[in-house]
Design an enzyme around this catalytic site. Structure first.
Site, PDB file in Angstrom:
ATOM      1  CG  ASN A   9      -1.727   1.202   1.415  1.00  0.00           C
ATOM      2  OD1 ASN A   9      -1.827   2.019   0.496  1.00  0.00           O
ATOM      3  ND2 ASN A   9      -2.345   1.350   2.592  1.00  0.00           N
ATOM      4  CE  LYS A  11      -0.068   3.248   4.648  1.00  0.00           C
ATOM      5  NZ  LYS A  11       0.020   3.319   6.091  1.00  0.00           N
ATOM      6  CG  HIS A  94      -5.717   1.941   5.202  1.00  0.00           C
ATOM      7  ND1 HIS A  94      -5.275   2.917   6.072  1.00  0.00           N
ATOM      8  CD2 HIS A  94      -4.708   1.049   5.081  1.00  0.00           C
ATOM      9  CE1 HIS A  94      -4.045   2.619   6.443  1.00  0.00           C
ATOM     10  NE2 HIS A  94      -3.670   1.496   5.846  1.00  0.00           N
ATOM     11  CD  GLU A  96      -2.696   5.521   6.766  1.00  0.00           C
ATOM     12  OE1 GLU A  96      -2.697   5.556   5.519  1.00  0.00           O
ATOM     13  OE2 GLU A  96      -1.758   5.034   7.431  1.00  0.00           O
ATOM     14  CD  GLU A 166      -3.389  -2.548   7.334  1.00  0.00           C
ATOM     15  OE1 GLU A 166      -2.270  -2.759   6.856  1.00  0.00           O
ATOM     16  OE2 GLU A 166      -4.061  -1.534   7.084  1.00  0.00           O
ATOM     17  N   GLY A 172       2.491   2.277  10.760  1.00  0.00           N
ATOM     18  CA  GLY A 172       3.444   3.375  10.582  1.00  0.00           C
ATOM     19  C   GLY A 172       4.120   3.807  11.869  1.00  0.00           C
ATOM     20  CB  SER A 212       5.355  -1.669  11.929  1.00  0.00           C
ATOM     21  OG  SER A 212       4.893  -0.341  12.131  1.00  0.00           O
TER      22      SER A 212
HETATM   23  P1  PGA Z   1       2.933   0.298   7.646  1.00  0.00           P
HETATM   24  O1  PGA Z   1       1.476   0.479   6.997  1.00  0.00           O
HETATM   25  O2  PGA Z   1       3.494  -0.987   7.086  1.00  0.00           O
HETATM   26  O3  PGA Z   1       3.707   1.507   7.213  1.00  0.00           O
HETATM   27  O4  PGA Z   1       2.739   0.211   9.112  1.00  0.00           O
HETATM   28  C1  PGA Z   1       0.606  -0.599   6.829  1.00  0.00           C
HETATM   29  C2  PGA Z   1      -0.694  -0.132   6.224  1.00  0.00           C
HETATM   30  O5  PGA Z   1      -1.141   0.977   6.562  1.00  0.00           O
HETATM   31  O6  PGA Z   1      -1.285  -0.831   5.392  1.00  0.00           O
END
Ligand code: PGA
Length: 249
Positions: A9, A11, A94, A96, A166, A172, A212
């Site tokens: 992803n 982003k 997601h 976010e 997640e 992140g 992460s």
């Molecule tokens: P990250 O993001 O690996 O940077 O923690 C995962 C995601 O948001 O799908």
């Protein structure tokens, strides 16, 4: 047997030339795992990504789509538009988008329905916040997120669903669920699917872990029986790291 998948992803990262560089990098590294690779660049780079990956086994996914088929929705992108450029998979739910764009379960249900009506595959994301885990409510929260948005679906629709657990506190942040925490939640998810549907639906369902995942922790997380791969954010922006994670399956 269910598929193993590693999805990147991206982003809101990578312009056109960075997209082309990253794809060349990914293609130049030998894949020695049986995982299906999916990458999700931003909208503006989906078409060029699809073109660059023609003839390879790597699939391209969108990070979002609108719930309507078309209409006066300035700035939005429909399922039909995605499909017309070869994109058949979409990430929905997601954290976010839930947090920054106010996407709630009613909206996500509409998006899920629209995606399926358009024969798209969905990578459906969900996961608890840190406070939920601290109050020991993480199973209940995840159960609600899945059941409120997906349990109206008929059994047959599940062949187009990939789940991505997640935990919000791990996205992140550099903080990851321990392999045991991931396995425990994935096992729980498979159990509620088995109870609502049946053994085959639960067994065939790919459940990804995200939060992460890095080359250094991927193997341990993926070695769990109910973890079928990962949804990778930050580490998917570097070809070496991403392919190391793919090859950790
Ligand atoms: P990250 O993001 O690996 O940077 O923690 C995962 C995601 O948001 O799908």
């Amino acid at each position: 047997m269910r598929k193993k998948i590693v999805a990147g992803n991206w982003k809101m990262n990578n312009d056109l030339s960075e997209t082309q560089d990253l794809i060349s990098g990914i293609k130049s590294i030998t894949k020695n795992s049986d995982a299906q690779i999916i990458i999700a660049p931003p909208y503006t780079n989906l078409y060029s990504a699809f073109q660059a990956l023609k003839g390879s086994e790597i699939e391209v996914a969108a990070q979002n789509m609108h719930q309507s088929e078309n209409g006066a929705f300035t700035g939005e992108i429909s399922a039909k538009m995605l499909k017309s450029i070869g994109v058949n998979t979409v990430i929905l739910g997601h954290s976010e988008r839930r947090a920054y764009c106010g996407e709630d379960e009613v909206l996500l249900t509409e998006k899920v329905n629209t995606a399926l009506e358009n024969d798209m595959k969905i990578i459906f994301c969900f996961g608890e916040e840190l406070k939920d885990r601290n109050y020991n409510e993480h199973f209940e929260v995840v159960n609600k997120q899945i059941s409120n948005t997906l349990f109206h679906l008929e059994k047959g629709a599940w062949s187009n669903i990939i789940l991505a657990y997640e935990p919000v506190w791990a996205i992140g942040t550099g903080e990851t669920a321990t392999p045991d925490q991931a396995q425990e939640m994935h096992e729980f998810i498979r159990k509620i699917i088995r109870e609502e549907y049946d053994e085959t639906t639960a067994d065939d369902l790919t459940i990804l872990y995200g939060g992460s995942v890095k080359p250094g922790n991927a193997k341990e997380i993926f070695s769990n029986p109910d973890v079928d791969g990962g949804l990778i954010g930050g580490a998917s922006l570097n070809a070496d790291d991403f392919m190391a994670i793919v090859n950790a399956i």
